[in-house]
Write an enzyme that holds these catalytic residues in place. Structure first.
Site, PDB file in Angstrom:
ATOM      1  N   CYS A  45     -44.210  90.022 -41.570  1.00  0.00           N
ATOM      2  CA  CYS A  45     -43.897  88.601 -41.366  1.00  0.00           C
ATOM      3  C   CYS A  45     -44.006  87.786 -42.647  1.00  0.00           C
ATOM      4  CB  CYS A  45     -44.811  88.013 -40.289  1.00  0.00           C
ATOM      5  SG  CYS A  45     -44.500  88.737 -38.679  1.00  0.00           S
ATOM      6  N   HIS A  70     -44.619  80.324 -41.138  1.00  0.00           N
ATOM      7  CA  HIS A  70     -44.160  81.437 -40.305  1.00  0.00           C
ATOM      8  C   HIS A  70     -44.417  81.088 -38.842  1.00  0.00           C
ATOM      9  CE1 HIS A  70     -43.618  85.242 -38.478  1.00  0.00           C
ATOM     10  NE2 HIS A  70     -44.905  85.483 -38.327  1.00  0.00           N
ATOM     11  N   ASN A  83     -41.461  84.816 -32.299  1.00  0.00           N
ATOM     12  CA  ASN A  83     -41.764  85.247 -33.669  1.00  0.00           C
ATOM     13  C   ASN A  83     -40.710  86.266 -34.096  1.00  0.00           C
ATOM     14  OD1 ASN A  83     -42.736  86.547 -35.938  1.00  0.00           O
ATOM     15  ND2 ASN A  83     -44.841  86.759 -35.175  1.00  0.00           N
TER      16      ASN A  83
END
Ligand code: ACO
Length: 339
Positions: free
Chosen positions: A119, A262, A292
């Protein structure tokens, strides 16, 4: 590591694009598969739905579409690109997806490679590309963040499957005069000693090779995550890193136009903003509709906010990526593209 050294060129951030799969899966639909419910997912994460790649799409297709949008915004012909960098942990081809994307785009003069940092991948790729530009090695780079974590999910594990979605986002950067540098600073961090709280490990299957020798078969198992540990890591390390970066760059949190984190969990976004007393109206968030998307969250979010007019030319953005590795990073930059 922080940018503050003498460089030959500055960096302009001038184009963005994104692409999402057609299939939309709501919390209610997931609840027909695992023991969960819309209320739990919304309250604990902020997520309402996610996009999942289906039979007629591929991650490299999404990268291509995101890349085309970013090139159009930057008004660049594909052959003027010098570099295509794809941040992904889930490439269509383990040998690298970036060359496929480079070819589809017609970026015939660009070199292309993948970069993996889960990520944090987009943040790490963004910083990597800026170093090529700063040194004068290249003039134009397309940075894509893309992931298809749905392919590596245990869809019967309610603790993780509700969190993730698929997507791709892209940003175009180019060399600028050094006194107009839009990338003010960055910091990147890794701590492999804590890596076991979020993994996508290889399977340990073996085939007979010759005589009594065996070789390991290729293959990966599903995502394994200790959600609470990842949560604690994010709310501790991200504010600390941002604080260091703001101090180093002598930027007051009040002068930030946007916090672009993020998109992992709305509670993480709010906790980081609260630490700096940044109003939640300045926190960019779209995880309600995408979940996500790993390396794709930051460029997808930036592109949406640019196209709907929230992010305007000259706006100062603090961005931070964090995730498996463990790895995390932050950067301060100004948007130079169109409004
Ligand atoms: N639906 C309903 N109940 C659930 C679900 C679900 N989907 N998942 C867990 N629960 C239950 C648990 O079983 C537990 O029940 P119990 O108390 O009876 O044991 C209860 O809900 C609470 O579980 P917690 O794990 O304590 O819930 P928490 O508030 O910590 O939220 C979450 C879990 C959302 C995973 C949170 O910890 C989080 O967001 N962590 C960060 C994860 C993350 O961002 N990962 C990606 C990082 S980026 C990358 O590199 C890929």
């Amino acid at each position: 590591m922080t940018v503050n050294t003498t460089t030959n060129f500055g960096v302009s951030v001038i184009g963005s694009g994104c692409s999402s799969p057609a299939q939309k899966i709501t919390n209610e639909q997931l609840a027909s598969r695992v023991d969960t419910n819309d209320e739990w997912i919304k309250t604990r994460t902020g997520i309402r739905e996610r996009r999942i790649i289906g039979p007629n799409e591929s991650l490299s297709d999404l990268c291509f579409k995101a890349g085309v949008s970013a090139l159009e915004m930057a008004r660049w012909a594909p052959e003027t690109l010098d570099m295509v960098l794809v941040a992904t942990s889930t490439p269509d081809d383990l040998f690298g997806m970036a060359p496929q994307v480079q070819s589809k785009l017609g970026a015939c003069n660009a070199f292309a490679f993948d970069l993996t940092a889960a990520c944090s991948g987009f943040l790490f790729a963004f910083v990597t590309a800026t170093q090529f530009v700063r040194s004068g090695s290249i003039k134009r780079a397309l940075i894509i963040g893309a992931d298809q974590l749905s392919a590596w999910m245990d869809w019967d594990d309610r603790r993780s499957c509700v969190l993730f979605g698929d997507g791709a986002g892209a940003i175009a950067i180019e060399a600028s005069p050094v006194n107009q540098d839009a990338v003010i600073g960055f910091k990147l961090k890794s701590d492999g000693s804590r890596g076991d709280c979020l993994n996508l490990p290889q399977t340990r299957d073996f085939d007979p090779l010759v005589s009594s020798y065996q070789n390991q078969k290729g293959g990966f198992s599903n995502i394994e995550m200790n959600g609470q540990e990842v949560y604690k890591f994010a709310v501790r390390e991200v504010p600390s890193l941002l604080q260091d970066l703001l101090l180093k760059c002598e930027i007051d949190p009040e002068s930030l136009d946007w916090l672009l984190l993020h998109q992992a969990n709305q509670r993480i976004l709010n906790a980081v903003a609260d630490r700096f007393s940044i109003p939640h109206t300045k926190v960019l968030s779209n995880l309600a509709i995408y979940g996500n998307t790993s390396a794709a969250t930051i460029p997808i979010m930036l592109d949406e906010a640019v196209r709907d007019g929230r992010v305007k030319p000259g706006h100062l953005i603090a961005t931070s990526g964090f995730g498996a590795g463990l790895s995390w990073g932050a950067a301060l930059f100004r948007w130079n593209g169109p409004s």
